[in-house]
Design an enzyme around this catalytic site. Sequence first.
Site, mmCIF file in Angstrom:
data_model
loop_
_atom_site.group_PDB
_atom_site.id
_atom_site.type_symbol
_atom_site.label_atom_id
_atom_site.label_comp_id
_atom_site.label_asym_id
_atom_site.label_seq_id
_atom_site.Cartn_x
_atom_site.Cartn_y
_atom_site.Cartn_z
ATOM 1 N N HIS A 1 -14.197 -0.344 -2.071
ATOM 2 C CA HIS A 1 -13.828 -0.682 -0.522
ATOM 3 C C HIS A 1 -14.924 -1.168 -0.093
ATOM 4 O O HIS A 1 -16.118 -1.044 -0.287
ATOM 5 C CB HIS A 1 -13.504 0.729 -0.017
ATOM 6 C CG HIS A 1 -12.098 1.171 0.294
ATOM 7 N ND1 HIS A 1 -11.571 2.421 -0.192
ATOM 8 C CD2 HIS A 1 -11.042 0.371 1.000
ATOM 9 C CE1 HIS A 1 -10.313 2.444 0.166
ATOM 10 N NE2 HIS A 1 -9.904 1.093 0.642
ATOM 11 N N ARG B 1 -0.994 6.714 7.507
ATOM 12 C CA ARG B 1 -1.269 7.339 9.050
ATOM 13 C C ARG B 1 -0.844 6.004 9.721
ATOM 14 O O ARG B 1 -0.272 6.148 10.915
ATOM 15 C CB ARG B 1 -3.017 7.396 9.095
ATOM 16 C CG ARG B 1 -3.007 7.894 10.503
ATOM 17 C CD ARG B 1 -4.919 8.116 10.390
ATOM 18 N NE ARG B 1 -5.426 6.910 9.772
ATOM 19 C CZ ARG B 1 -5.838 5.704 10.320
ATOM 20 N NH1 ARG B 1 -5.650 5.702 11.545
ATOM 21 N NH2 ARG B 1 -6.284 5.008 9.673
ATOM 22 N N CYS C 1 -4.473 1.082 -0.739
ATOM 23 C CA CYS C 1 -5.701 0.802 -1.510
ATOM 24 C C CYS C 1 -5.547 2.148 -2.450
ATOM 25 O O CYS C 1 -5.839 1.631 -3.624
ATOM 26 C CB CYS C 1 -6.927 0.799 -0.861
ATOM 27 S SG CYS C 1 -7.359 -0.756 0.007
ATOM 28 N N GLU D 1 -15.185 3.456 -5.381
ATOM 29 C CA GLU D 1 -14.387 4.484 -5.529
ATOM 30 C C GLU D 1 -14.073 5.391 -6.778
ATOM 31 O O GLU D 1 -13.973 4.688 -7.913
ATOM 32 C CB GLU D 1 -12.802 4.373 -5.335
ATOM 33 C CG GLU D 1 -12.730 3.542 -3.889
ATOM 34 C CD GLU D 1 -12.891 4.715 -2.634
ATOM 35 O OE1 GLU D 1 -13.197 5.809 -2.923
ATOM 36 O OE2 GLU D 1 -13.120 4.185 -1.450
HETATM 37 N N1 PCA Z 1 -7.552 -1.598 3.083
HETATM 38 C C1 PCA Z 1 -6.125 -0.586 3.173
HETATM 39 C C2 PCA Z 1 -5.281 -1.302 2.491
HETATM 40 C C3 PCA Z 1 -5.562 -2.684 2.592
HETATM 41 C C4 PCA Z 1 -6.852 -2.787 2.714
HETATM 42 O O1 PCA Z 1 -7.696 -3.938 2.568
HETATM 43 C C5 PCA Z 1 -6.691 0.735 2.333
HETATM 44 O O2 PCA Z 1 -7.792 1.141 2.574
HETATM 45 O O3 PCA Z 1 -5.839 1.559 1.943
#
Ligand code: PCA
Length: 222
Positions: A172, A96, A149, A86
């Site tokens: 991610h 959402r 996140c 990211e």
């Molecule tokens: N993914 C979510 C929050 C917790 C996670 O593992 C996100 O992409 O915001």
Amino acid sequence: MTPIRHRPPVLLTGFDPFAGEAVNPSWEAVRSLDGSRIGGHRIVACQLPTSFGRAPRALRNALRELQPAGVVCVGQAGGRTHISLERVAINVCDARITDNDGAQPRNEPVASGGPDAYFTRLPLPACLASLHLAGIPAEISNTAGTYVCNQVMYALLHALRARRKVPAGFVHIPYLPSQAVAHRGAPSMSPDLVRSALRILVSVMLNPSKYPAATPPSGREE
Ligand code: PCA
């Protein structure tokens, strides 16, 4: 060079399961590295709740307690094919779906009065090139979303704003294969591959000049 036993730890965080899943691949991955060493630094894994109300404080407590040499926060991004490095966290919470406490903030800031955004402190070109060299599907992502996140990535960089030298960022990861069983057509990544990716990311983060830098592609189009 600092003797190994005096080197501060590296903090890795993952989340608890959310949205009806039985596991969260981010926690499985970081937990499997807990207590191991990378570049002489001990890895400490910390679980964050998928909760707008509780995650930032849990993260700040871990930062205060550990005073880490570097931080990589990890989260699940079901549906993504690649490890997503990211680039940016924005000062917005806009959910959402409800979080694990039933909260669903809409169009609220992460930190009122904070800057609009923070860029990652991970050396993205070197990270991307090193993952590709190891044969691991990885990409730069220009949005961490507006759920927990993104909030955690923003909170991380906000908390470290006075500690300019501490490298930190957010990654991610796709579903685990066991999760994709229940999501027909969804991509997944094996735990071993994710674990290797995180080891590489921590090594590069701690010593970016030792790694090749590629020109980053323009990133995902969302
Ligand atoms: N993914 C979510 C929050 C917790 C996670 O593992 C996100 O992409 O915001």
